[in-house]
Design an enzyme around this catalytic site. Structure first.
Site, PDB file in Angstrom:
ATOM      1  N   THR A  62       0.838  -1.188   0.000  1.00 42.57           N
ATOM      2  CA  THR A  62       0.000   0.000   0.000  1.00 42.57           C
ATOM      3  C   THR A  62       0.878   1.244   0.000  1.00 42.57           C
ATOM      4  O   THR A  62       2.110   1.148  -0.029  1.00 42.57           O
ATOM      5  CB  THR A  62      -1.004  -0.068   1.183  1.00 42.57           C
ATOM      6  OG1 THR A  62      -1.936   1.001   1.059  1.00 42.57           O
ATOM      7  CG2 THR A  62      -0.327   0.010   2.532  1.00 42.57           C
ATOM      8  N   LYS A  66       3.982   1.510  -3.623  1.00 35.24           N
ATOM      9  CA  LYS A  66       3.589   0.737  -4.807  1.00 35.24           C
ATOM     10  C   LYS A  66       4.583   0.886  -5.968  1.00 35.24           C
ATOM     11  O   LYS A  66       4.778  -0.051  -6.734  1.00 35.24           O
ATOM     12  CB  LYS A  66       2.181   1.150  -5.261  1.00 35.24           C
ATOM     13  CG  LYS A  66       1.104   0.679  -4.276  1.00 35.24           C
ATOM     14  CD  LYS A  66      -0.280   1.072  -4.725  1.00 35.24           C
ATOM     15  CE  LYS A  66      -1.297   0.696  -3.655  1.00 35.24           C
ATOM     16  NZ  LYS A  66      -2.666   1.109  -3.996  1.00 35.24           N
ATOM     17  N   GLY A 127      -7.081  13.198  -8.456  1.00 39.24           N
ATOM     18  CA  GLY A 127      -5.867  12.562  -7.938  1.00 39.24           C
ATOM     19  C   GLY A 127      -5.118  11.824  -9.023  1.00 39.24           C
ATOM     20  O   GLY A 127      -5.712  11.359 -10.008  1.00 39.24           O
ATOM     21  N   ALA A 131      -2.910   5.037  -6.502  1.00 33.46           N
ATOM     22  CA  ALA A 131      -4.228   4.409  -6.678  1.00 33.46           C
ATOM     23  C   ALA A 131      -4.847   4.837  -8.000  1.00 33.46           C
ATOM     24  O   ALA A 131      -5.370   4.001  -8.752  1.00 33.46           O
ATOM     25  CB  ALA A 131      -5.142   4.789  -5.516  1.00 33.46           C
ATOM     26  N   ASN A 151      -5.377  16.758 -11.007  1.00 32.63           N
ATOM     27  CA  ASN A 151      -4.511  16.548  -9.843  1.00 32.63           C
ATOM     28  C   ASN A 151      -3.845  17.845  -9.420  1.00 32.63           C
ATOM     29  O   ASN A 151      -3.531  18.692 -10.260  1.00 32.63           O
ATOM     30  CB  ASN A 151      -3.429  15.498 -10.154  1.00 32.63           C
ATOM     31  CG  ASN A 151      -2.715  15.048  -8.901  1.00 32.63           C
ATOM     32  OD1 ASN A 151      -3.358  14.758  -7.897  1.00 32.63           O
ATOM     33  ND2 ASN A 151      -1.396  15.007  -8.924  1.00 32.63           N
ATOM     34  N   THR A 153      -0.905  18.353  -8.437  1.00 34.55           N
ATOM     35  CA  THR A 153       0.370  18.448  -9.167  1.00 34.55           C
ATOM     36  C   THR A 153       0.106  17.990 -10.600  1.00 34.55           C
ATOM     37  O   THR A 153      -0.002  16.788 -10.870  1.00 34.55           O
ATOM     38  CB  THR A 153       1.438  17.559  -8.492  1.00 34.55           C
ATOM     39  OG1 THR A 153       1.447  17.847  -7.097  1.00 34.55           O
ATOM     40  CG2 THR A 153       2.806  17.780  -9.094  1.00 34.55           C
ATOM     41  N   LYS A 156       1.812  15.073 -12.772  1.00 33.53           N
ATOM     42  CA  LYS A 156       1.535  13.654 -12.482  1.00 33.53           C
ATOM     43  C   LYS A 156       0.328  13.165 -13.287  1.00 33.53           C
ATOM     44  O   LYS A 156       0.295  12.026 -13.755  1.00 33.53           O
ATOM     45  CB  LYS A 156       1.263  13.471 -10.991  1.00 33.53           C
ATOM     46  CG  LYS A 156       2.503  13.545 -10.125  1.00 33.53           C
ATOM     47  CD  LYS A 156       2.220  12.792  -8.835  1.00 33.53           C
ATOM     48  CE  LYS A 156       2.857  13.438  -7.646  1.00 33.53           C
ATOM     49  NZ  LYS A 156       2.286  12.953  -6.383  1.00 33.53           N
ATOM     50  N   GLY A 237     -14.821   3.392  -0.510  1.00 36.18           N
ATOM     51  CA  GLY A 237     -13.970   2.408  -1.163  1.00 36.18           C
ATOM     52  C   GLY A 237     -13.814   1.062  -0.458  1.00 36.18           C
ATOM     53  O   GLY A 237     -12.935   0.289  -0.827  1.00 36.18           O
TER      54      GLY A 237
HETATM   55  P1  NDP Z   1      -0.706   8.649  -3.148  1.00 36.01           P
HETATM   56  O1  NDP Z   1       0.019   9.228  -2.006  1.00 36.01           O
HETATM   57  O2  NDP Z   1       0.014   7.873  -4.174  1.00 36.01           O
HETATM   58  O3  NDP Z   1      -1.462   9.843  -3.951  1.00 36.01           O
HETATM   59  C1  NDP Z   1      -2.210  10.789  -3.247  1.00 36.01           C
HETATM   60  C2  NDP Z   1      -2.963  11.663  -4.230  1.00 36.01           C
HETATM   61  O4  NDP Z   1      -3.802  12.546  -3.495  1.00 36.01           O
HETATM   62  C3  NDP Z   1      -2.065  12.541  -5.082  1.00 36.01           C
HETATM   63  O5  NDP Z   1      -2.640  12.689  -6.351  1.00 36.01           O
HETATM   64  C4  NDP Z   1      -2.078  13.865  -4.313  1.00 36.01           C
HETATM   65  O6  NDP Z   1      -1.815  14.990  -5.106  1.00 36.01           O
HETATM   66  C5  NDP Z   1      -3.514  13.896  -3.878  1.00 36.01           C
HETATM   67  N1  NDP Z   1      -3.741  14.757  -2.711  1.00 36.01           N
HETATM   68  C6  NDP Z   1      -3.313  14.564  -1.451  1.00 36.01           C
HETATM   69  N2  NDP Z   1      -3.745  15.558  -0.645  1.00 36.01           N
HETATM   70  C7  NDP Z   1      -4.461  16.391  -1.426  1.00 36.01           C
HETATM   71  C8  NDP Z   1      -5.165  17.592  -1.187  1.00 36.01           C
HETATM   72  N3  NDP Z   1      -5.217  18.160   0.019  1.00 36.01           N
HETATM   73  N4  NDP Z   1      -5.807  18.188  -2.227  1.00 36.01           N
HETATM   74  C9  NDP Z   1      -5.770  17.647  -3.458  1.00 36.01           C
HETATM   75  N5  NDP Z   1      -5.109  16.495  -3.758  1.00 36.01           N
HETATM   76  C10 NDP Z   1      -4.467  15.885  -2.745  1.00 36.01           C
HETATM   77  O7  NDP Z   1      -1.893   7.793  -2.504  1.00 36.01           O
HETATM   78  P2  NDP Z   1      -2.704   6.607  -3.209  1.00 36.01           P
HETATM   79  O8  NDP Z   1      -2.977   7.008  -4.595  1.00 36.01           O
HETATM   80  O9  NDP Z   1      -2.050   5.334  -2.963  1.00 36.01           O
HETATM   81  O10 NDP Z   1      -4.064   6.602  -2.342  1.00 36.01           O
HETATM   82  C11 NDP Z   1      -5.045   7.605  -2.524  1.00 36.01           C
HETATM   83  C12 NDP Z   1      -6.267   7.257  -1.669  1.00 36.01           C
HETATM   84  O11 NDP Z   1      -6.891   6.087  -2.157  1.00 36.01           O
HETATM   85  C13 NDP Z   1      -5.932   6.998  -0.189  1.00 36.01           C
HETATM   86  O12 NDP Z   1      -6.949   7.578   0.609  1.00 36.01           O
HETATM   87  C14 NDP Z   1      -5.989   5.486  -0.075  1.00 36.01           C
HETATM   88  O13 NDP Z   1      -6.355   5.061   1.213  1.00 36.01           O
HETATM   89  C15 NDP Z   1      -7.089   5.178  -1.087  1.00 36.01           C
HETATM   90  N6  NDP Z   1      -6.986   3.818  -1.631  1.00 36.01           N
HETATM   91  C16 NDP Z   1      -8.054   2.993  -1.499  1.00 36.01           C
HETATM   92  C17 NDP Z   1      -8.021   1.741  -2.032  1.00 36.01           C
HETATM   93  C18 NDP Z   1      -9.215   0.854  -1.888  1.00 36.01           C
HETATM   94  O14 NDP Z   1      -9.095  -0.341  -2.172  1.00 36.01           O
HETATM   95  N7  NDP Z   1     -10.348   1.388  -1.491  1.00 36.01           N
HETATM   96  C19 NDP Z   1      -6.848   1.213  -2.748  1.00 36.01           C
HETATM   97  C20 NDP Z   1      -5.782   2.178  -2.846  1.00 36.01           C
HETATM   98  C21 NDP Z   1      -5.857   3.424  -2.296  1.00 36.01           C
HETATM   99  P3  NDP Z   1      -0.281  15.419  -5.437  1.00 36.01           P
HETATM  100  O15 NDP Z   1       0.152  14.512  -6.537  1.00 36.01           O
HETATM  101  O16 NDP Z   1      -0.400  16.825  -5.823  1.00 36.01           O
HETATM  102  O17 NDP Z   1       0.497  15.221  -4.167  1.00 36.01           O
END
Ligand code: NDP
Length: 273
Positions: A62, A66, A127, A131, A151, A153, A156, A237
């Site tokens: 997780t 990943k 995002g 994920a 997103n 950023t 990405k 989720g």
């Molecule tokens: P990552 O850390 O890889 O990515 C996080 C993403 O969230 C990035 O795109 C980041 O943007 C964005 N982000 C974070 N904070 C903010 C904010 N305040 N405002 C806007 N964008 C924001 O995490 P994952 O992709 O692995 O996980 C994302 C979510 O999905 C988590 O909550 C995780 O628990 C959930 N998840 C659920 C699963 C399920 O089976 N239900 C499976 C996998 C994940 P930036 O690139 O700009 O930093």
């Protein structure tokens, strides 16, 4: 025989994977142990190697590991290649194989469990982290009309767009249309941060899916916001979590599992650990 499984990440205490896989194992009368392994910064390879050398059959990965798991894997499934990220590792004749079951899990939850449609729909993904990149390939394979990625950023989101090179997929910077399905794949809620979204992206028939899940059903900040604007088709989720785990279980043991009773019992338990 007792099979050793695990989930690796940081943080990891919140992971519900051990609970899910123990329920799957019970369905097949398999004896498993399932550890949560906290991966210190820059230590994924050591943690993963130690687990395999200690007899581990396979493990889930997780955030934020990943991409590390992708590099660690010697061979990859197509889904993992498209995502450039791995959430399930198995060993095949001693070779480390990386898979990504997030997209299949999301699709199964959206289409089969919730009965929503992806085909022909206008989809917005919020995002572009691990994920999001893990699910884009499976969403495109379900023939949406369009899939926009927004997103914080931007580069990405652009990287995901480039990777797939599909005319339906666009990285966007502004929100100026209404979507049929909005998928929140950000970790904003995880950090107690809010998304600033215009209500105009929603209409009453929009469906809102949040990859995040928590103590209460459909009570994430994104879903509370959507419901407040009149959306009735919402889901957190948890279903995806169970479905992606079911795919991982099949990779490790070659056996199908029933997911509905597991989702139901986890909803009843209502805890995040
Ligand atoms: P990552 O850390 O890889 O990515 C996080 C993403 O969230 C990035 O795109 C980041 O943007 C964005 N982000 C974070 N904070 C903010 C904010 N305040 N405002 C806007 N964008 C924001 O995490 P994952 O992709 O692995 O996980 C994302 C979510 O999905 C988590 O909550 C995780 O628990 C959930 N998840 C659920 C699963 C399920 O089976 N239900 C499976 C996998 C994940 P930036 O690139 O700009 O930093």
């Amino acid at each position: 025989m007792k099979y050793q499984l695990a989930v690796l990440g940081n943080p990891i205490a919140h992971s519900r994977s051990p609970e899910i896989h123990k329920k799957f194992a019970e369905q097949h009368r398999l004896e498993v142990s399932f550890d949560r392994i906290l991966v210190p910064f820059n230590s994924f390879d050591n943690c993963a190697s130690d687990f395999i050398q200690s007899g581990g059959k396979g493990f889930n990965v997780t955030a934020p590991c990943k991409q590390d798991a992708f590099r660690f894997s010697v061979t990859h499934s197509k889904a993992a290649e498209l995502a450039q990220a791995v959430n399930t590792i198995s060993t095949r004749d001693g070779v480390i194989h990386g898979d990504n079951t997030d997209g299949a899990g999301l699709k199964q939850d959206i289409i089969v469990n919730l009965g929503w449609t992806i085909e022909g729909k206008k989809i917005l993904m919020l995002g572009a982290g691990g994920a999001a990149s893990g699910v884009v390939g499976d969403l495109l394979a379900s023939n949406p009309n369009s899939l926009h990625i927004l997103n914080r950023t931007f580069n990405k989101a652009q990287a995901i767009e480039r990777l797939h090179s599909d005319h339906r997929l666009t990285a966007i910077t502004t929100l100026d249309m209404t979507y049929d399905l909005i998928i929140n794949a950000t970790s904003a809620a995880f950090n107690d941060e809010r998304l600033d979204l215009p209500p105009s992206i929603l209409c009453d028939s929009s469906c809102c899916y949040d990859l995040t899940y928590g103590r209460k059903v459909n009570e994430t900040p994104f879903l509370i916001w959507s419901k407040g604007l009149g959306v009735t088709s919402v889901s957190d989720g948890l279903g995806m979590l169970v479905e992606q785990a079911a795919q991982a279980f099949e990779i490790w043991f070659g056996r199908n599992v029933l997911t509905a009773p597991v989702i139901e019992s986890m909803r009843e338990n209502g805890t995040t650990s």
